[in-house]
Design a protein around this motif. Structure first.
Motif, PDB file in Angstrom:
ATOM      1  N   THR A 175      45.848  41.537  27.053  1.00 43.12           N
ATOM      2  CA  THR A 175      45.864  42.254  28.333  1.00 43.12           C
ATOM      3  C   THR A 175      47.306  42.421  28.848  1.00 43.12           C
ATOM      4  O   THR A 175      47.517  42.587  30.049  1.00 43.12           O
ATOM      5  CB  THR A 175      45.050  41.493  29.399  1.00 43.12           C
ATOM      6  OG1 THR A 175      45.603  40.175  29.533  1.00 43.12           O
ATOM      7  CG2 THR A 175      43.588  41.388  29.022  1.00 43.12           C
ATOM      8  N   LEU A 198      47.024  46.710  22.894  1.00 44.86           N
ATOM      9  CA  LEU A 198      45.574  46.547  22.907  1.00 44.86           C
ATOM     10  C   LEU A 198      44.912  47.463  21.870  1.00 44.86           C
ATOM     11  O   LEU A 198      44.060  47.042  21.087  1.00 44.86           O
ATOM     12  CB  LEU A 198      45.054  46.871  24.314  1.00 44.86           C
ATOM     13  CG  LEU A 198      43.542  46.966  24.487  1.00 44.86           C
ATOM     14  CD1 LEU A 198      42.877  45.638  24.166  1.00 44.86           C
ATOM     15  CD2 LEU A 198      43.200  47.396  25.910  1.00 44.86           C
ATOM     16  N   ALA A 205      39.155  43.910  28.244  1.00 42.45           N
ATOM     17  CA  ALA A 205      40.624  43.775  28.226  1.00 42.45           C
ATOM     18  C   ALA A 205      41.287  44.853  29.094  1.00 42.45           C
ATOM     19  O   ALA A 205      42.246  44.562  29.817  1.00 42.45           O
ATOM     20  CB  ALA A 205      41.141  43.842  26.795  1.00 42.45           C
ATOM     21  N   GLU A 232      40.626  43.898  32.747  1.00 49.36           N
ATOM     22  CA  GLU A 232      41.421  42.738  33.162  1.00 49.36           C
ATOM     23  C   GLU A 232      42.892  43.102  33.307  1.00 49.36           C
ATOM     24  O   GLU A 232      43.590  42.618  34.200  1.00 49.36           O
ATOM     25  CB  GLU A 232      41.258  41.585  32.166  1.00 49.36           C
ATOM     26  CG  GLU A 232      39.967  40.800  32.357  1.00 49.36           C
ATOM     27  CD  GLU A 232      39.688  40.464  33.821  1.00 49.36           C
ATOM     28  OE1 GLU A 232      40.581  39.938  34.514  1.00 49.36           O
ATOM     29  OE2 GLU A 232      38.570  40.764  34.292  1.00 49.36           O
ATOM     30  N   SER A 233      43.349  43.948  32.412  1.00 50.24           N
ATOM     31  CA  SER A 233      44.733  44.382  32.450  1.00 50.24           C
ATOM     32  C   SER A 233      45.014  45.129  33.764  1.00 50.24           C
ATOM     33  O   SER A 233      46.040  44.904  34.421  1.00 50.24           O
ATOM     34  CB  SER A 233      44.968  45.278  31.239  1.00 50.24           C
ATOM     35  OG  SER A 233      46.268  45.689  31.192  1.00 50.24           O
TER      36      SER A 233
END
Ligand code: KG4
Ligand code: ZN
Length: 330
Positions: free
Chosen positions: A198, A212, A242, A245-246
């Protein structure tokens, strides 16, 4: 009444909005033809804009039960975007405005995404933190007022969040645009099945999604074909997690840094269910415009036009478009 046009990418859009921010019509014609290429082809997009723009404008006026003669302002996206696509909107807007000697407001596309929050019936008032995440851009901004001068706090260093969705979807054999398809597939998957990066080491408020995408590529290559098929939903869910969350970690940092307790999200990726849920859990006042106002549309351009000085006839006839990075100069 404002007639607005938006043709920065592959959607041909026109809308009629009044100065209080009430939407009288909001027409979006998605071209659909880019699916087979796995992305937008600029020349094809611009040719289709040219074919569609006349009827999309006519449709927007008809649905609002009005005519061009009733308009007091024309607004159009000037950039950033695909130059050949922007040119169709800008040339059309100039011609329409000039025909009735109307003023013309040139709008920055990103200001448009932010201004989607200012539309009726429930305008979200500044100050707030704004996350705009789409196929072409990903940025975090401090919005102090409704004008175009918002403060850019962070942006993506490589791919946009929507691009990460689109590229990941492609690796998983899903059609373009990848975001909605990947979200659907991810519903049957386990977001904890795989651990994807992330960009947690990246300090500050910038985003990065290139690592990613590469991580997913290596994951897929590391599995045999049957296993990729069997675990597609898990891969999609973990990959989506991901991205979410990033985005969320930067938003959390941004809220902390600015001490703001209000957040607006926009851009095509804001249509993503898990992202909306994650943002709703942050404990701040949240504004998420309806889906059709999150993806590219002309109502948001009209909304922004209310807070931008317009050029009077004939000064806008020499107005040019910009592909990127000219917001400050615009
Ligand atoms: O704002 P937008 O319509 O156009 C640009 O200015 O780019 O955003 C389109 C992007 C595409 O990358 C698409 O995959 C993504 O938004 N998107 C989504 C979802 N719906 C659209 N991404 C994740 N989940 C979705 N439900
Ligand atoms: Zn956009």
């Amino acid at each position: 009444m404002i007639l607005a046009l938006e043709t920065s990418c592959d959607d041909t859009c026109a809308a009629v909005v009044d100065f209080d921010g009430n939407i009288h019509s909001n027409v979006i014609s998605s071209q659909g033809i880019h699916d087979r290429y796995g992305g937008v082809v600029p020349e094809i997009a611009s040719r289709h804009h040219l074919e569609l723009v006349g009827s999309v404008v006519a449709d927007a006026l008809a649905r609002a039960q009005t005519t061009l003669a009733q308009m007091t302002l024309v607004a159009v996206t000037r950039g950033p975007g695909l130059v050949s696509a922007l040119l169709v909107g800008v040339s059309t807007a100039k011609a329409l405005a000039a025909a009735y000697r109307l003023p013309l407001a040139a709008i920055d596309h990103l200001h448009g995404h932010v201004a989607a929050s200012f539309l009726a019936p429930e305008p979200f008032e500044p100050p707030f933190l704004s996350l705009v995440a789409s196929g072409g851009h990903t940025l975090l901004a401090r919005v102090r007022d409704r004008g175009p001068g918002f403060e850019l706090l962070g942006q993506t260093l490589d791919d946009a969040a929507g691009e990460a969705f689109d590229k990941g979807a492609r690796l998983l054999g899903l059609p373009y645009p990848g975001g909605p398809a990947l979200e659907r597939l991810a519903r049957d998957g386990d977001p904890d099945a795989f651990l994807f990066p992330t960009a947690a080491k990246l300090k500050g408020l910038d985003f990065s999604f290139a690592g990613l995408k590469t991580a997913l590529l290596y994951r897929v290559r590391g599995l045999d074909v049957a296993e990729v098929q069997r675990r597609r939903a898990d891969l999609a869910a973990s990959y989506q997690r991901a991205i979410v969350e990033s985005l969320a970690s930067r938003v959390e940092r941004g809220l902390e840094q600015t001490r703001l307790h209000r957040l607006a999200i926009g851009g095509g990726v804001a249509a993503n269910g898990p992202l909306r849920e994650r943002m709703a859990g942050l404990g701040v006042e949240l504004d998420v415009p309806p889906r059709e106002l999150c993806t590219d549309n002309a109502a948001m351009i009209a909304s922004a036009a209310r807070f931008v000085p317009a050029a009077v006839y004939p000064h806008y006839l020499s107005l040019d478009v910009y592909a990127s990075g000219e917001r400050a100069a615009a």
